[in-house]
Every structure is written in C-alpha cells, then in structure tokens.
Design a protein around this motif. Sequence first.
Motif, PDB file in Angstrom:
ATOM      1  N   ASP A  61      -0.029   9.515   3.259  1.00 60.36           N
ATOM      2  CA  ASP A  61      -0.373   8.172   2.802  1.00 60.36           C
ATOM      3  C   ASP A  61       0.454   7.099   3.496  1.00 60.36           C
ATOM      4  N   ASP A  62       1.545   7.488   4.103  1.00 54.33           N
ATOM      5  CA  ASP A  62       2.470   6.518   4.673  1.00 54.33           C
ATOM      6  C   ASP A  62       1.937   5.990   6.003  1.00 54.33           C
ATOM      7  N   ARG A  63       1.746   4.671   6.070  1.00 53.47           N
ATOM      8  CA  ARG A  63       1.263   4.051   7.309  1.00 53.47           C
ATOM      9  C   ARG A  63       2.318   3.131   7.915  1.00 53.47           C
ATOM     10  N   SER A  64       3.534   3.183   7.384  1.00 48.73           N
ATOM     11  CA  SER A  64       4.594   2.344   7.943  1.00 48.73           C
ATOM     12  C   SER A  64       4.941   2.825   9.341  1.00 48.73           C
ATOM     13  N   GLU A  65       5.250   1.867  10.195  1.00 55.32           N
ATOM     14  CA  GLU A  65       5.511   2.181  11.586  1.00 55.32           C
ATOM     15  C   GLU A  65       7.002   2.329  11.869  1.00 55.32           C
ATOM     16  N   GLY A  66       7.859   1.890  10.927  1.00 53.72           N
ATOM     17  CA  GLY A  66       9.280   1.873  11.176  1.00 53.72           C
ATOM     18  C   GLY A  66       9.876   3.226  11.477  1.00 53.72           C
ATOM     19  N   ARG A  67       9.333   4.288  10.872  1.00 51.01           N
ATOM     20  CA  ARG A  67       9.944   5.604  11.074  1.00 51.01           C
ATOM     21  C   ARG A  67       9.751   6.129  12.495  1.00 51.01           C
ATOM     22  N   PHE A  68       8.894   5.459  13.303  1.00 50.19           N
ATOM     23  CA  PHE A  68       8.693   5.862  14.692  1.00 50.19           C
ATOM     24  C   PHE A  68       9.450   4.965  15.676  1.00 50.19           C
ATOM     25  N   HIS A  69      10.003   3.850  15.213  1.00 53.68           N
ATOM     26  CA  HIS A  69      10.593   2.867  16.110  1.00 53.68           C
ATOM     27  C   HIS A  69      12.100   3.035  16.173  1.00 53.68           C
ATOM     28  N   ILE A  70      12.634   2.964  17.373  1.00 53.67           N
ATOM     29  CA  ILE A  70      14.049   3.195  17.600  1.00 53.67           C
ATOM     30  C   ILE A  70      14.913   2.214  16.812  1.00 53.67           C
ATOM     31  N   GLN A  71      14.481   0.934  16.715  1.00 47.47           N
ATOM     32  CA  GLN A  71      15.305  -0.045  16.004  1.00 47.47           C
ATOM     33  C   GLN A  71      15.412   0.303  14.523  1.00 47.47           C
ATOM     34  N   ALA A  72      14.280   0.678  13.904  1.00 47.98           N
ATOM     35  CA  ALA A  72      14.310   1.016  12.483  1.00 47.98           C
ATOM     36  C   ALA A  72      15.096   2.300  12.242  1.00 47.98           C
ATOM     37  N   ILE A  73      14.938   3.280  13.133  1.00 51.25           N
ATOM     38  CA  ILE A  73      15.686   4.535  12.995  1.00 51.25           C
ATOM     39  C   ILE A  73      17.176   4.264  13.113  1.00 51.25           C
ATOM     40  N   ALA A  74      17.556   3.424  14.082  1.00 46.15           N
ATOM     41  CA  ALA A  74      18.969   3.097  14.270  1.00 46.15           C
ATOM     42  C   ALA A  74      19.545   2.423  13.037  1.00 46.15           C
ATOM     43  N   ARG A  75      18.802   1.472  12.461  1.00 45.82           N
ATOM     44  CA  ARG A  75      19.291   0.799  11.244  1.00 45.82           C
ATOM     45  C   ARG A  75      19.462   1.786  10.106  1.00 45.82           C
ATOM     46  N   SER A  76      18.504   2.700   9.974  1.00 46.83           N
ATOM     47  CA  SER A  76      18.589   3.689   8.907  1.00 46.83           C
ATOM     48  C   SER A  76      19.827   4.567   9.057  1.00 46.83           C
ATOM     49  N   LEU A  77      20.078   5.055  10.270  1.00 44.94           N
ATOM     50  CA  LEU A  77      21.244   5.908  10.501  1.00 44.94           C
ATOM     51  C   LEU A  77      22.540   5.122  10.274  1.00 44.94           C
ATOM     52  N   GLU A  78      22.560   3.859  10.706  1.00 48.38           N
ATOM     53  CA  GLU A  78      23.743   3.032  10.477  1.00 48.38           C
ATOM     54  C   GLU A  78      24.009   2.833   8.991  1.00 48.38           C
ATOM     55  N   HIS A  79      22.955   2.556   8.220  1.00 56.77           N
ATOM     56  CA  HIS A  79      23.129   2.350   6.778  1.00 56.77           C
ATOM     57  C   HIS A  79      23.635   3.622   6.102  1.00 56.77           C
ATOM     58  N   GLN A  80      23.121   4.773   6.532  1.00 53.45           N
ATOM     59  CA  GLN A  80      23.609   6.028   5.956  1.00 53.45           C
ATOM     60  C   GLN A  80      25.087   6.241   6.264  1.00 53.45           C
ATOM     61  N   LEU A  81      25.473   5.973   7.504  1.00 49.35           N
ATOM     62  CA  LEU A  81      26.885   6.108   7.860  1.00 49.35           C
ATOM     63  C   LEU A  81      27.748   5.138   7.066  1.00 49.35           C
ATOM     64  N   GLN A  82      27.244   3.936   6.897  1.00 52.36           N
ATOM     65  CA  GLN A  82      28.005   2.934   6.149  1.00 52.36           C
ATOM     66  C   GLN A  82      28.211   3.381   4.708  1.00 52.36           C
ATOM     67  N   ALA A  83      27.179   3.948   4.097  1.00 47.66           N
ATOM     68  CA  ALA A  83      27.301   4.407   2.714  1.00 47.66           C
ATOM     69  C   ALA A  83      28.247   5.596   2.605  1.00 47.66           C
ATOM     70  N   LEU A  84      28.156   6.522   3.559  1.00 48.99           N
ATOM     71  CA  LEU A  84      28.969   7.739   3.483  1.00 48.99           C
ATOM     72  C   LEU A  84      30.432   7.482   3.827  1.00 48.99           C
ATOM     73  N   LEU A  85      30.675   6.543   4.754  1.00 51.93           N
ATOM     74  CA  LEU A  85      32.051   6.269   5.173  1.00 51.93           C
ATOM     75  C   LEU A  85      32.661   5.083   4.449  1.00 51.93           C
ATOM     76  N   SER A  86      31.834   4.386   3.633  1.00 55.17           N
ATOM     77  CA  SER A  86      32.304   3.233   2.851  1.00 55.17           C
ATOM     78  C   SER A  86      32.884   2.135   3.730  1.00 55.17           C
ATOM     79  N   THR A  87      32.394   2.011   4.961  1.00 60.06           N
ATOM     80  CA  THR A  87      32.817   0.939   5.861  1.00 60.06           C
ATOM     81  C   THR A  87      31.620   0.473   6.674  1.00 60.06           C
ATOM     82  N   PRO A  88      31.579  -0.804   7.048  1.00 64.51           N
ATOM     83  CA  PRO A  88      30.456  -1.296   7.867  1.00 64.51           C
ATOM     84  C   PRO A  88      30.387  -0.557   9.200  1.00 64.51           C
TER      85      PRO A  88
END
Length: 749
Positions: A61-88
Amino acid sequence: YSVPDRCFDDAFVARVSGSDGVTVLWGPPGRGKSTYLSHCVERIDSKRAVCIRHHYFLSFDDRSEGRFHIQAIARSLEHQLQALLSTPMGGQRTIRLTIEAAAKRLAAAGQRLVIVIDGLDHVWREKRDHEQMEELFESLLPLPANCHLVVGTQKIAKQHLPARLLAAQPVEEWLELPTMSVGAVRKWVAAQHRAGRLHLAFPDQPRELGAVANAFHKISGGLPLHLIYSFEAVARSGEAVTEREIARLPPCPTGDIRDYYRGFLHHASPRAAAVLHLLAGLRFGPPPFALRDCLGSVEAADATVEIGHLLDIREAEIRPFHGSLFAFLRELPGHDAIFAGEAAPVAEWLETKAPRYWRDAWLWVTRAQLGDDIELIARPDRAWAIDFLVKGYPIDQLTTILAYAEDAAFAKLDLPRLLALRSLKTRAYNGPEFQTTEASRFTDVAIALTDDPVPAALLRMAIGQVPTPLLPLLVATTDPADRARMGTKTIDELNERIAQARQDEIGFRSEIGSFAAVAAGISGWLDPSWAKRIVRFAKANGAADAALSIYARTSLQAGSTANVFAAARLWSGPTFGRDLLAALAEEGIAPDRIPGLKGTGQSAIRVLALLLGSKPAGTRRPRDLTTRFARPPEAGEVYQEIFEPVLYDAYFDCLAARLQGKTKAPWSHFSPGAKTGYAELALPHFEAVATFVADVWLTERRWPGIGELYGRFDAALPSSRGYDSNRQLVAVRLALAHAAFDHMVIGRA
C-alpha cells in the motif's frame, strides 16, 4: 518467533556484531529474511554494537518515494544515530562522513556500528531508479573501520544490483538463510498448541504433538511461509489435526513459495483463482462484505473457504497474508486480462452499494484502472481534500489518491493539472508535521464528530502506525464488549514505544510525561483494576496530577466513576481533585460515604459534602492568603498557576463558611502591605458571589445558575496592564471560570 537454525543464528550474530565487513543475506520469497533481520537487530547486544536500519519495502500500500531516495535514507539513518547516541549527527556534509564520525565515536566506547539495508530486490521489482541505490552504496562502501554492513535481498540479476556491493561481496559469497530445522518447527507448532489453535486427534498421547510437528516439517521442508499456509489450512477447519491430514496438503518440494502458488492455482477452482486475481489487481483491500455484495453470498463463501488460508481477513479489509502472493499473481501473463474481466462489479459496488469511505477513497482510482481516469484527474481539489479529512479519513489515503491522480495526469502529459495535483499532495504530505502541532487532535475530533465507524476501524487495524497521542482513541472507539482486549493490546503497543524511547535517555526524559498521559487515556476506558497500575506509573514518571486527571476525565467519559474512586484511594492532587468532585457529584454521593478517599478536604468537595448533609472533618477558619500567594513558581510553572488556586479556594472556602452560618466578612484576606495587586482587588468579589450563592440556597433551596454567578462578579479591570497585573488578571479569569464550572458540577448533585 523461532530462529530457523540456532547454529546459523549464533554464527551470524557473532559475525555482524564482532567484525568489520559486508554480509549479504539472501533467500527466496517466504524464507523470512526481513523477519530474521528484525530479530537480529533486537538480539545484538547494545554493549557490543549499535544498529541502524533502512528497509526499501514497507507494504504494497505504501506509495511514498522517500524510502528509495538517497536524501531521505540519509536523514533516516542520521536520525537513528542521533537517537541511539543521544547526540546530534546531522552536522556532517554527507552520510558517509556521518557514519565515519559515528563509527569513531563508538570505537572509543568499545562498540561497533552495524548498518542493515533490507529489501534491495524491491528497487528492481518496483521499477525504481537505480541511480539512487547506486549513490547510497557509493556512500557506504568501502566501509570505514569499526563498521559492518548487512544487506538483505532476494537473488536477482547482477545488472540490477549496485556495482560497489558486488565488488565488496560477490554473489558466490552471499549467505543463504536456511529453512527451519525440525527443532524450530517443533517449537513453533508447540507454541500454536499452547495458544489453543492446534487441536490434536489424540491429545493424551505424549508423542502426538511431536509427530504432527514432524509432519508439518516434512510437508513444508522448513519454509516458514509454507508452514504457516499449511497450518492455517488445517487449523481453520476446526477439525482434529493428524499426520494423515497434513500429508494430504499441497507440498513445496523446491523450497520456493512461488512453486507452491503455481501448484495451488493448478488445483484451485476457476472461481477461487479468479477471486485471487481480482484481489491482487485492486489497488485496495476490500472489506469482507464487499465480496458477498459483488459475488453473491454462496459464491463468496465458497471462494473464501478455498483461499482463506492465504489471506489476512481483517475488520475493514482483506489483504494477502504475505505480499509474495499478490506479487506472484501480478507477474503472471494472464493476470491483467483476468482482473479486467472481474473488476467491473467492484466498480459498480463502489458507486452504488459501498459505504462512504470506500466510495470516496477508491471509486475514482478503480475507474481509472478500468480505463476511465477523467474523474481521478479532474476532481481532486482543495475543497475536496478538506472535506476528505474532516470526515476522519486518513491523510495517507488522501496522498495515495493524489499520487495515482498524478500518474494519470502525467501519462496524458497534462502538465498544468499535474502541477496542481503535486502542490495539493505536497501540502497534505507536509501538513501533519510542519503546519500544526496538533495533528492528532484534529483526527480525534474528526472521528468523534463523524457517524462513520470506518475511520476508527482503519486506525485500529494500523495500530503500529498510529501516532502515540491517538492510542487512547483506539480503545474509546472499540465496542465495549471487546474493549478489554483492545486496551491490553494498546497498552502493549505503548510499552513497546516506551521501551524504544528509553534508548534515547535525554529525549525519553522529555517524553515520559506524554507517555503517562497516553497511558492514563487508555486506562480510563478499562476496569478499575487498572487504577493501581496507572497511579504507580504516573507517580514514577512525574506530572502525576496532570496524568491522573486525564485518567479521571477519561473514566467519566466512559461512565466509570468507580475508576475515579479507585484512583482517589491512592492519590490526591489539586487538578485530580476537581475530577473527584465531578465523580462524586455525578453519583450524588458525599465523600464520607466512600471509605478511603484521599483529598476530600479540598474546598469544593467540602461544599459538596455540606450540601449533601455531611459534616466534613476540620473546620476552616478565616485565612491569610499571603503565604500561599507569595510562594515562588516551581520548574515549568507560570505565575497564574500560583494565583489561580488561591482565589479558587477562597471562593469555595467562603461558600462553605456561609453555608455553615459563619457570617464574618471578609472570610479570607491578605496581610497589610503584601504585594498583591489585582488579586487583592478581586478577592472581595469572589467572596461576594459566594455569599450570594449561600443566601439563595439557604433561603430558597435553589442553586444559582452560571449566568447569575458571572452577573454578580463585577470587579473592574486593572487600571494599568503591566506584566505583573496582566498575569494576575489571567489568574482571576481562570479562577472565576474554574469556580463557575465546578459550581455547576456541584449543582448536578
């Protein structure tokens, strides 16, 4: 969940968490790659490694394009690192530099960074641009030190895979996820038996369960998806399961679930096969009753019996149990022709019989599938979008319709219309996050106002994606007979989110108050046995009075004063006290009639007790309010939160004194020379209203209405409106509003 093979699992987890490098895990559809990788992410010891993840595939059902785009993937990985390491972690110029910085920081702490990229084959299968995928792997590879990359995929042609990945890990070195061992199947079947889903023909024979498990392993070859299909096929019948019954089931000798689908279609009735093609071709999952309306009751029932074990039949839609089924059907040569021949009744049902939601959400899209895309392109506009959301329909569905409309407009090269549709979709897509801080409240109100039960059902069905503030709504909109089960399920979901949030210690401290409020909103719809748990949770996590007030108000909305009384035996507080007052007034009960209540000495509750013929303990004397008025604010508190309860209590203390025949005026006062300002000016007017109310009650046995209260309060506005006088004016207005509200609550008794 049971791992397919314990030895493989131990070696795999040790490899990815204990060494640098690249590992590609592959397997055919139905082998359970994504499920296994999710298990690995949870199992990796956080003291040894920190894991971040991106999945190219979410759902059909998902038609979002962000999961295929490098910019959105990069932001997602950065946010996960930020949450796990508790630092920007977003200050680096590229995702590669971000990962290098994180890997170095983790190395200093004795940990390794593990990156999981799953569903790589979906980039090819969904015909997405390979350039974005190539750019991602060019950013990741070669890996920095102290880092391990895990990739999950099916085997596809090399030209559809990133060149950097193939150079780092040739196909010949990929690891195949094994099928389930006999021991794993036995463990899984035993769990089904304990859950009451497996009825044995000879339950008293100790070896019967093991023999049945062995038969399931033999028929499925340990392929998880085929095991589930086989189990469902026999379990749904309600008959006793034997080795002989299992042996009659269609096998999957090659270990490829697509071969099972081919065999099933070969033996299925033509009608059942056609229904599968119809469901696979539709852009939406129809509700179960739609099949009856479109096919007829008997035909729909027969088809469902034959294919039911392949489907997930939910409250508001029919979906495939596993996405590989519909993907397989859509790739068959004759699929489009079969679908076109079967879909006309569905379009007619959407237009003439379907409930509003399905008609509004899917009529234009389905007509476009059948060749008529005029309405899909022309009809969506701003007024339609607003109406769609006001009905309580999901905003994700709105953006889905607009995405299909974009595709249709682009296919006709109608570029002005394409731009209008894209602008509308962008506004809707960004709205909840960037244009309001209360998107959840909008949904809550919209669903409360509609008489359509479908929007609430859609939320309950997607509990894992529902915003946390909306979780209480899932319980509130559930049928009371099923509310206890839904409440437990929702609490479990909240606990999972709390556990995930705890990984970010700093962010968790700021969120825990909202978690307590949501827990209170859920528990208020449940029975009084939850009161002890919610009081304990609220006290442990701060802001207890605010959270327990939410619990009380939700309980009153649910019609359960018993919940409020159960909590009041364990907690007292100024905000919660007003809700205890409401519960007592609703029942017309004096507080001394219910043993063990705390907080019954609050001013408004004392008034209620007097009116109901009780004698509240402790006689209040005239009070000097200066000390209470002058205390400094606590952390996060504003000054009007200090002033308001002083004036509120002054009103009800005076009212209690007058009802007891105490006529000394004024009843409360400020010390001479105290810096009171407008509050001192307003105090006599509160007492004048209280005296008026008491006189009317004692002489006429009539409880004055709210208009009379406001009419009697004639304090002039402050002559100057500086900062201090203005905050006192706000406090006076709040005290008057709260006192008037609780005056009317008392009147209900």
